[in-house]
Design a protein around this motif. Structure first.
Motif, mmCIF file in Angstrom:
data_model
loop_
_atom_site.group_PDB
_atom_site.id
_atom_site.type_symbol
_atom_site.label_atom_id
_atom_site.label_comp_id
_atom_site.label_asym_id
_atom_site.label_seq_id
_atom_site.Cartn_x
_atom_site.Cartn_y
_atom_site.Cartn_z
ATOM 1 N N GLU A 121 -21.975 25.106 -19.858
ATOM 2 C CA GLU A 121 -22.926 24.540 -18.891
ATOM 3 C C GLU A 121 -22.190 23.665 -17.884
ATOM 4 O O GLU A 121 -22.398 23.748 -16.686
ATOM 5 C CB GLU A 121 -23.963 23.707 -19.653
ATOM 6 C CG GLU A 121 -25.262 23.501 -18.908
ATOM 7 C CD GLU A 121 -26.269 22.789 -19.796
ATOM 8 O OE1 GLU A 121 -26.596 21.646 -19.475
ATOM 9 O OE2 GLU A 121 -26.689 23.372 -20.811
ATOM 10 N N LYS A 122 -21.272 22.857 -18.417
ATOM 11 C CA LYS A 122 -20.502 21.954 -17.562
ATOM 12 C C LYS A 122 -19.640 22.750 -16.570
ATOM 13 O O LYS A 122 -19.552 22.415 -15.397
ATOM 14 C CB LYS A 122 -19.599 21.083 -18.451
ATOM 15 C CG LYS A 122 -19.698 19.591 -18.102
ATOM 16 C CD LYS A 122 -18.690 18.799 -18.898
ATOM 17 C CE LYS A 122 -19.314 18.093 -20.085
ATOM 18 N NZ LYS A 122 -18.323 17.509 -20.998
ATOM 19 N N SER A 123 -19.024 23.833 -17.070
ATOM 20 C CA SER A 123 -18.104 24.568 -16.208
ATOM 21 C C SER A 123 -18.855 25.380 -15.159
ATOM 22 O O SER A 123 -18.305 25.668 -14.089
ATOM 23 C CB SER A 123 -17.215 25.487 -17.045
ATOM 24 O OG SER A 123 -18.010 26.393 -17.767
ATOM 25 N N THR A 124 -20.130 25.766 -15.433
ATOM 26 C CA THR A 124 -20.868 26.522 -14.427
ATOM 27 C C THR A 124 -21.421 25.621 -13.332
ATOM 28 O O THR A 124 -21.695 26.079 -12.234
ATOM 29 C CB THR A 124 -22.047 27.295 -15.064
ATOM 30 O OG1 THR A 124 -22.756 26.400 -15.914
ATOM 31 C CG2 THR A 124 -21.564 28.508 -15.834
#
Lengths: 125, 171
Positions: A121-124
Motif C-alpha cells: 500500500e505504501k509503495s503504491t
C-alpha cells in the motif's frame, strides 16, 4: 578439606554426564521432528541445558576456572534462545510453512500477510 | 531508553565498570598488564555500546529487586529442566505426540529489556518457542497447542515469568 574437592569432582562428572545425555536427546529430536520449528524447539532447549550443564560440570572439576565458565554459561543462556528466535523468524518470513495437524493455527502468517499488505500500500501511494 | 539522546557521563562510567568486571571474570588475574589492557578494551566497548546497554540499571540492584531476581532464576531453572524432560518424553515416545501451531498473546511489560528476557524465557520453557515480537504481541510456536485464545495462552505460557518481571520492571 580434600573431601570437598572430591564431592565437587564427582558432582562435576555427574553434570557432564547429564549434559551429554541432554545433548544426545536434542540431536535425536532434530532427527525425529517433522519440520524446522519443531526441530528448533528440541534443539534449543536440549542444547542450552546440555551445554550449560556440561560447562558447569567442567567448572566443578576444575574449580579454578569456575568464574570464567560461569560467565560463558550466562552468555549461552542469553544467546542461544536469541539465535533460535532469529532462525524461526527468518524462516517464517522467507516462506517456510510450519507443519500443522488438522485445525492447527498459524497466527504469525496473518501478521506477516498484513505487514506485506501495508508495505505494498505504501509503495503504491 | 531513548537511543537518540546523548548518554550521560555516569552512564559511560557505569557501562565501563560492568564490562571491566566481566574482563576480570574472564582473566581472573591481577597482573597490571592484564587490567590495563582490560581498561582499554572496556573503554572502547563501552564507548560503542553505551546506547544499547540497558540491561543492568543500578536501580535494579535494590535489595527487593535482587530477591525477585533470585526467585526468577529458580523459576527459570525449574522450567528449563522441565522443558528438557518434556523434549525427552516427546522424542523418545514412538508415536511422536505433537500438535504444533503458532499462537499469539499480548504482554503488559513496557521495558524493552524485560520483553527480551520474557521472550528468551518462553523459548526455553516446555514446548514453546518465540517466533517474533511485534510491539506488545508475542508470536509463539507451541509444540502441543492447548488453546489459541490469546488470554488463555498468556496465562498458560507467560504468566509464571511475567508475574515476577512485572514486580521488577513495573507495568
Amino acid at each position: 578439606m580434600n573431601w570437598i574437592f572430591d564431592i565437587l569432582y564427582y558432582a562435576g562428572l555427574f553434570l557432564i554426564l547429564l549434559g551429554s545425555v541432554f545433548l544426545f536427546l536434542g540431536a535425536l529430536g532434530i532427527y525425529r521432528m517433522p519440520d524446522l520449528y519443531n526441530r528448533l524447539q528440541a534443539g534449543t532447549k536440549a542444547s542450552t541445558l546440555g551445554a550449560m550443564s556440561t560447562i558447569l560440570g567442567v567448572g566443578l572439576v576444575h574449580p579454578q576456572w569456575f568464574v570464567k565458565l560461569f560467565i560463558i554459561v550466562l552468555f549461552i543462556a542469553f544467546s542461544n534462545p536469541l539465535s533460535s528466535h532469529a532462525l524461526a523468524r527468518a524462516s517464517h518470513r522467507s516462506g517456510v510453512k510450519p507443519f500443522l495437524k488438522e485445525g492447527g493455527e498459524d497466527a504469525y502468517a496473518e501478521e506477516v500477510a498484513a505487514e506485506k499488505a501495508r508495505e505494498t500500500e505504501k509503495s503504491t501511494l | 531508553m531513548n537511543t537518540s539522546r546523548k548518554p550521560s557521563v555516569s552512564r559511560y562510567l557505569y557501562t565501563f565498570l560492568i564490562i571491566w568486571l566481566l574482563w576480570y571474570g574472564f582473566t581472573t588475574s591481577l597482573q597490571p598488564a592484564e587490567w590495563i589492557t582490560g581498561a582499554v578494551v572496556a573503554a572502547l566497548i563501552s564507548f560503542v555500546t553505551v546506547r544499547y546497554f540497558e540491561c543492568c540499571d543500578p536501580i535494579l540492584f535494590a535489595p527487593k529487586h535482587i530477591v525477585w531476581f533470585v526467585a526468577y532464576f529458580f523459576v527459570f531453572l525449574l522450567a528449563l529442566v522441565k522443558a528438557n524432560f518434556d523434549v525427552a518424553r516427546r522424542v523418545l515416545s514412538p508415536q511422536l505426540p505433537i500438535n504444533p501451531g503458532v499462537v499469539k498473546f499480548k504482554t503488559r511489560l513496557k521495558n524493552r529489556f524485560a520483553r527480551m528476557v520474557l521472550a528468551n524465557s518462553i523459548t526455553l520453557t516446555p514446548g514453546t518457542l518465540t517466533v517474533d515480537v511485534v510491539d506488545d504481541t508475542y508470536y509463539i510456536h507451541w509444540i502441543d497447542v492447548k488453546t489459541t485464545e490469546p488470554d488463555a495462552v498468556y496465562r498458560e505460557v507467560a504468566w509464571p515469568f511475567e508475574r515476577i518481571l512485572l514486580k521488577i520492571y513495573g507495568e
